[in-house]
Design an enzyme around this catalytic site. Structure first.
Site, short mmCIF file in Angstrom:
data_model
loop_
_atom_site.label_atom_id
_atom_site.label_comp_id
_atom_site.label_asym_id
_atom_site.label_seq_id
_atom_site.Cartn_x
_atom_site.Cartn_y
_atom_site.Cartn_z
N GLN A 118 40.43 -34.16 -135.35
CA GLN A 118 39.33 -34.97 -134.84
C GLN A 118 39.65 -36.45 -135.01
O GLN A 118 38.88 -37.31 -134.57
CB GLN A 118 38.04 -34.65 -135.62
N HIS A 136 39.38 -35.72 -130.33
CA HIS A 136 38.52 -36.89 -130.10
C HIS A 136 39.29 -38.10 -129.58
O HIS A 136 38.81 -39.23 -129.68
CB HIS A 136 37.76 -37.26 -131.39
N CYS A 144 41.34 -47.08 -118.36
CA CYS A 144 40.67 -47.96 -117.40
C CYS A 144 39.49 -47.23 -116.75
O CYS A 144 39.64 -46.12 -116.24
CB CYS A 144 41.65 -48.42 -116.33
N1 APR Z 1 40.69 -35.15 -148.88
C1 APR Z 1 39.98 -34.23 -148.19
N2 APR Z 1 38.73 -34.44 -147.76
C2 APR Z 1 38.17 -35.62 -148.03
C3 APR Z 1 38.83 -36.63 -148.75
C4 APR Z 1 40.15 -36.36 -149.20
N3 APR Z 1 40.86 -37.26 -149.87
N4 APR Z 1 38.00 -37.69 -148.85
C5 APR Z 1 36.87 -37.37 -148.22
N5 APR Z 1 36.97 -36.12 -147.72
C6 APR Z 1 35.98 -35.36 -146.94
C7 APR Z 1 34.55 -35.73 -147.18
O1 APR Z 1 34.01 -35.01 -148.28
C8 APR Z 1 33.89 -35.31 -145.86
O2 APR Z 1 33.46 -33.97 -145.90
O3 APR Z 1 36.23 -35.66 -145.60
C9 APR Z 1 35.03 -35.46 -144.86
C10 APR Z 1 34.88 -36.62 -143.90
O4 APR Z 1 33.75 -36.38 -143.11
P1 APR Z 1 33.34 -37.36 -141.92
O5 APR Z 1 33.38 -38.76 -142.39
O6 APR Z 1 32.08 -36.82 -141.34
O7 APR Z 1 34.56 -37.20 -140.87
P2 APR Z 1 34.79 -36.08 -139.77
O8 APR Z 1 34.30 -34.76 -140.21
O9 APR Z 1 36.20 -36.21 -139.36
O10 APR Z 1 33.85 -36.61 -138.61
C11 APR Z 1 33.85 -35.95 -137.40
O11 APR Z 1 32.44 -37.59 -136.42
O12 APR Z 1 31.82 -39.81 -136.14
C12 APR Z 1 32.51 -38.74 -135.60
O13 APR Z 1 34.16 -38.84 -133.96
C13 APR Z 1 33.96 -39.03 -135.33
O14 APR Z 1 35.85 -37.54 -135.46
C14 APR Z 1 34.70 -37.99 -136.13
C15 APR Z 1 33.65 -36.90 -136.26
#
Ligand code: APR
Length: 260
Positions: A118, A136, A144
């Site tokens: 993602q 994503h 463009c």
């Molecule tokens: N190792 C593993 N996991 C981790 C670490 C780490 N060092 N640090 C944080 N995390 C975990 C957090 O606990 C959380 O569950 O990574 C996750 C990050 O979650 P989000 O910030 O929600 O990211 P993601 O799941 O990739 O978001 C999905 O949301 O905003 C949109 O398009 C954007 O691709 C993104 C999508």
């Protein structure tokens, strides 16, 4: 269409990683012929890339509806581009970490492998992952709105919002915003591979954003051995076979092996 499943789930604090669970995951991977890894922002956290949710997450300081929707871009392309350009600059010097590297070794060691990410930071590609779909999009590509041309641009964008060199149309980041469809084919590929896999790894994602979060759910329903790697609990934690509570850069090298 990309959408978030609801309010951010309450997550429990870091809990200890169970050595027997690590052994079980390692053994499953060693015996697997078909492996899928789904990654999220957490795998890049140890490279210094901010996540979206959680204490330091980008969506704590910024509103996605102002910056990451087609409507926001139509309303104020300059504001959206200033935010994306600041993220691009923040990521310019970041390097893949031991978690990204472990997934490259895993790809090299199993006959069938697919990485579905993602993340838009391009770090998996930089680490050397090849069998990969970017669900994503990618922050380093520009698209463009006029002629549809897509190009990679790693240099700093000085004149915002950027314009197409072919047709002078408005360029946008080639990423998927809330309310938009994921790239044709990529999602199907992830679902098909995940349902047919021996092991699915779900690394560093809050499992709140759909349709990506439905990929491991489909694998669980198909009876696949799903392993989550995340220091926090997520909505997937109960359903998966193993939930390894730790950071990607620590846990992935342990279960994949072969680290230098
Ligand atoms: N190792 C593993 N996991 C981790 C670490 C780490 N060092 N640090 C944080 N995390 C975990 C957090 O606990 C959380 O569950 O990574 C996750 C990050 O979650 P989000 O910030 O929600 O990211 P993601 O799941 O990739 O978001 C999905 O949301 O905003 C949109 O398009 C954007 O691709 C993104 C999508």
């Amino acid at each position: 269409m990309m959408m978030v499943s609801g309010p951010m789930s309450s997550t429990s604090p870091f809990t200890t990683l169970s050595p027997s669970d690590v052994d079980a995951a390692r053994a499953r991977l060693a015996a697997a012929r078909r492996v899928v890894a789904l990654t999220g922002a957490g795998i890049s956290a140890e490279s210094g890339v901010p996540t979206f949710r959680g204490a330091e997450g980008l969506w704590r300081s910024f509103r996605p509806e102002d910056l990451a929707t087609p409507r926001a871009f139509a309303r104020d392309p300059l504001l959206v581009w200033e935010w994306y350009e600041s993220r691009r600059r923040g990521m310019g010097a970041v390097r893949p970490n031991a978690g990204h590297d472990a997934l490259v070794r895993l790809e090299e060691g199993v006959p069938e492998f697919l990485l579905a990410t993602q993340n838009v930071d391009g770090l998996h590609g930089l680490a050397g992952s090849r069998r990969m779909v970017e669900l994503h999009g990618n922050l380093w590509r520009l698209r463009c709105l006029g002629c549809g041309a897509v190009r990679e641009e790693r240099r700093e964008l000085t004149d915002l919002p950027p314009r197409c060199t072919i047709c002078s149309g408005l360029l946008r980041p080639d990423v998927v915003w809330f309310g938009e469809d994921l790239p044709a084919g990529a999602l199907d590929q992830a679902f098909t591979a995940a349902r047919a896999a021996d092991v699915v790894l779900v690394v560093g994602t809050s499992s709140l954003v759909y349709p990506a979060a439905a990929v491991p759910e489909a694998a669980v329903s198909a009876g696949v051995f799903v392993v989550e790697i995340n220091p926090e609990r997520t909505p997937l934690s109960e359903a998966c076979a193993l939930s390894l509570r730790g950071r990607a850069a620590e846990v992935l090298p342990l279960i994949v092996g072969g680290a230098a």
